[in-house]
Design an enzyme around this catalytic site. Sequence first.
Site, mmCIF file in Angstrom:
data_model
loop_
_atom_site.group_PDB
_atom_site.id
_atom_site.type_symbol
_atom_site.label_atom_id
_atom_site.label_comp_id
_atom_site.label_asym_id
_atom_site.label_seq_id
_atom_site.Cartn_x
_atom_site.Cartn_y
_atom_site.Cartn_z
ATOM 1 N NE ARG A 285 -1.805 1.843 3.484
ATOM 2 C CZ ARG A 285 -1.621 1.601 4.776
ATOM 3 N NH1 ARG A 285 -2.193 0.571 5.346
ATOM 4 N NH2 ARG A 285 -0.840 2.382 5.498
ATOM 5 C CG HIS A 289 -6.201 1.915 6.357
ATOM 6 N ND1 HIS A 289 -6.288 0.629 5.880
ATOM 7 C CD2 HIS A 289 -7.380 2.151 6.987
ATOM 8 C CE1 HIS A 289 -7.453 0.107 6.211
ATOM 9 N NE2 HIS A 289 -8.140 1.015 6.882
ATOM 10 C CE1 TYR A 298 1.286 2.387 8.517
ATOM 11 C CE2 TYR A 298 0.113 4.056 9.772
ATOM 12 C CZ TYR A 298 0.221 3.271 8.647
ATOM 13 O OH TYR A 298 -0.708 3.369 7.657
#
Length: 391
Positions: A285, A289, A298
């Site tokens: 990805r 998100h 993160y």
Amino acid sequence: MAKGDPGVSTRSRRAAPRSRKGTGGDPELVQLLTPEGERIDSVVGPDGTVYSVDFTDEEYRGLYRDLVLVRKLDAEATALQRQGELGLWASLLGQEAAQVGSGRALRTQDMAFPTYREHGVLYCRGIDPIMPLGLFRGVDQGGWDPNEFKFNMYTIVIGAQTLHATGYAMGVAMDGKTGTDDGEAVIAYFGDGATSQGDVNEAFVWASVFNSPLVFFCQNNQYAISEPLERQTRVPLYRRAAGFGFPGVRVDGNDVLASYAVTRTALDNARHGQGPSLIEAYTYRMGAHTTSDDPTRYRIASEVEAWQAKDPIARMKAFLTKQQIVDADFFAEVDEQARRESLHLRERVLAMPNPEPVTMFDHVYPNGSPLLDEQRAKFSRYMESFEGSAH
């Protein structure tokens, strides 16, 4: 649009294709197009299945066009959300090959059950790309007919669509619509994080026990929002299938050719009555998100850069160039088409009417209900109380 059949050698006469068992970096990964754009003629999967594709030059060009258009439309939707025109958007950036490859592998009679990110599959099913934007703008609940397009409504609840797909596939089998070349198959999309959900594991059990004609298509994009893959599993996800009694395979999800070949094989096995299977499309990805997420919190930039070198569009472009299947004019024409279609999409979104608040009651039940009518009347009186005020 790609219409070739996997399992037979390629018709490309320019390449000097090779055959492999897995790939050098991962012997369990099915790959037919390297990140450098080198074509691999066929690959033998871990269970001995031979994967290949047989595309004409026009079909190769069609796949590239799909990838570019899907990415551009997705980018426009992200921009619209950033400008306050959509409430939310879940980008597919980086996952175009997994979606276009699997989407083009579906036959007309096959049914797909998406999450909320399968914009590429939606595009391949011939659905107007404006449809999911109406949902995320709050104008409607999703405007396409699942029966017409064989593509179910977007599912926001993580993993729930796998149970819906399993029930649908059980019905297909009970109706006697499997066992022939014209049989029906079902595909359920979900992400790596969803494999930790009870719904998905229950779907595995039911699909296996009832030998349902279902392909579980997991887009492993490495993160369940902020949770990395190692927090989800200790083994490759595709191996989980063995514990439920059906086959699994891992495919390079950034390789549109391999994604097509593996999905077409799994769907054809399902339609011939060979039961369910699990495909793990190993991808990444590239964006957030959703537009409410900040991935810089993160993951590190070097990780993203490493995956950028495996970009699905770049490798397809390199392949087309090396094989002299296209010229510079083709790439320019595709880019211009993508620009026009994204601009048209923007104009149509901005022209969407704002629904009256009371319409949220319209489709709760097909025939209404006394309780719903009471709630509608109470809400209408509440809204009318503001008329003529400064509120």
